[in-house]
Write a protein that holds these residues in place. Structure first.
Motif, short mmCIF file in Angstrom:
data_model
loop_
_atom_site.label_atom_id
_atom_site.label_comp_id
_atom_site.label_asym_id
_atom_site.label_seq_id
_atom_site.Cartn_x
_atom_site.Cartn_y
_atom_site.Cartn_z
N UNK A 10 7.19 -5.31 1.46
CA UNK A 10 8.07 -4.66 0.51
C UNK A 10 8.46 -5.56 -0.66
N UNK A 11 8.85 -6.79 -0.38
CA UNK A 11 9.29 -7.71 -1.44
C UNK A 11 8.32 -8.87 -1.57
N UNK A 12 7.08 -8.58 -1.91
CA UNK A 12 6.04 -9.58 -2.06
C UNK A 12 6.18 -10.25 -3.42
N UNK A 13 6.46 -11.54 -3.43
CA UNK A 13 6.63 -12.27 -4.68
C UNK A 13 5.30 -12.62 -5.35
N UNK A 14 4.21 -12.51 -4.60
CA UNK A 14 2.91 -12.86 -5.14
C UNK A 14 1.89 -11.76 -4.86
N UNK A 15 2.02 -10.62 -5.53
CA UNK A 15 1.03 -9.56 -5.34
C UNK A 15 -0.33 -10.00 -5.89
N UNK A 16 -1.37 -9.37 -5.39
CA UNK A 16 -2.69 -9.66 -5.93
C UNK A 16 -3.04 -8.61 -6.97
N UNK A 17 -3.80 -9.02 -7.97
CA UNK A 17 -4.19 -8.16 -9.07
C UNK A 17 -5.71 -8.09 -9.10
N UNK A 18 -6.23 -6.89 -9.19
CA UNK A 18 -7.67 -6.67 -9.20
C UNK A 18 -8.01 -5.76 -10.38
N UNK A 19 -9.15 -6.01 -11.01
CA UNK A 19 -9.54 -5.24 -12.19
C UNK A 19 -10.74 -4.34 -11.88
N UNK A 20 -10.78 -3.22 -12.59
CA UNK A 20 -11.91 -2.29 -12.53
C UNK A 20 -12.17 -1.81 -13.95
N UNK A 21 -13.40 -1.44 -14.23
CA UNK A 21 -13.76 -0.98 -15.57
C UNK A 21 -13.81 0.53 -15.68
N UNK A 22 -13.73 1.21 -14.55
CA UNK A 22 -13.84 2.66 -14.54
C UNK A 22 -12.86 3.25 -13.54
N UNK A 23 -12.32 4.40 -13.87
CA UNK A 23 -11.44 5.09 -12.94
C UNK A 23 -12.19 5.48 -11.67
N UNK A 24 -13.50 5.71 -11.79
CA UNK A 24 -14.32 6.05 -10.63
C UNK A 24 -14.42 4.90 -9.63
N UNK A 25 -14.23 3.65 -10.10
CA UNK A 25 -14.32 2.48 -9.23
C UNK A 25 -13.04 2.25 -8.42
N UNK A 26 -11.95 2.92 -8.78
CA UNK A 26 -10.65 2.64 -8.17
C UNK A 26 -10.56 2.93 -6.68
N UNK A 27 -11.03 4.08 -6.19
CA UNK A 27 -10.89 4.33 -4.74
C UNK A 27 -11.57 3.26 -3.88
N UNK A 28 -12.76 2.85 -4.26
CA UNK A 28 -13.47 1.80 -3.51
C UNK A 28 -12.77 0.46 -3.60
N UNK A 29 -12.26 0.13 -4.79
CA UNK A 29 -11.54 -1.12 -4.97
C UNK A 29 -10.27 -1.14 -4.12
N UNK A 30 -9.51 -0.05 -4.15
CA UNK A 30 -8.29 0.02 -3.35
C UNK A 30 -8.63 -0.10 -1.87
N UNK A 31 -9.65 0.58 -1.42
CA UNK A 31 -10.05 0.51 -0.01
C UNK A 31 -10.40 -0.92 0.38
N UNK A 32 -11.14 -1.64 -0.47
CA UNK A 32 -11.49 -3.02 -0.18
C UNK A 32 -10.25 -3.92 -0.15
N UNK A 33 -9.31 -3.65 -1.05
CA UNK A 33 -8.09 -4.47 -1.13
C UNK A 33 -7.23 -4.33 0.11
N UNK A 34 -7.14 -3.14 0.67
CA UNK A 34 -6.22 -2.94 1.80
C UNK A 34 -6.88 -3.13 3.15
N UNK A 35 -8.22 -3.19 3.18
CA UNK A 35 -8.89 -3.45 4.45
C UNK A 35 -9.38 -4.88 4.53
#
Length: 109
Positions: free
Chosen positions: A82-107
């Protein structure tokens, strides 16, 4: 936010800045203005609690807006508690890439 400084800040905080090609980096650095919009904010259930925000950064390349005169970069900000002082930031170039990127980030895949 200054355009070149804003683009550099986005790349500096990203865990994957290499996803942004040099041509796009130059366009962002010379952009007329920078805008961002929050597209999503969600959380996964416990026990592996993750929260992610999706921001759409778009850089207006000319003084007068036109769809073909903008550069887009998407940013996913992931927190592990909840109170993470150091979140990670990830970039994508397309909205279509977001679901896969989010899945990789949380798994962690």
């Amino acid at each position: 936010m200054a355009n070149a400084a804003g683009g550099r800040a986005l790349l500096d905080r990203a865990s994957n800045p290499g996803v942004v090609p040099d041509e796009l980096r130059r366009a962002v650095a010379s952009a007329h203005s920078h805008h961002h919009l929050e597209l999503d904010w969600q959380a996964s259930p416990d026990p592996q609690r993750f929260t992610w925000r999706v921001l759409h950064h778009w850089y207006q390349l000319t003084e007068h807006y036109a769809d073909d005169q903008r550069a887009d970069v998407y940013e996913v900000v992931v927190t592990r508690r909840l109170h993470d002082d150091e979140p990670t930031h990830h970039l994508a170039l397309s909205e279509d890439d977001l679901p896969g990127l989010i899945a990789r980030c949380i798994t962690g895949a």
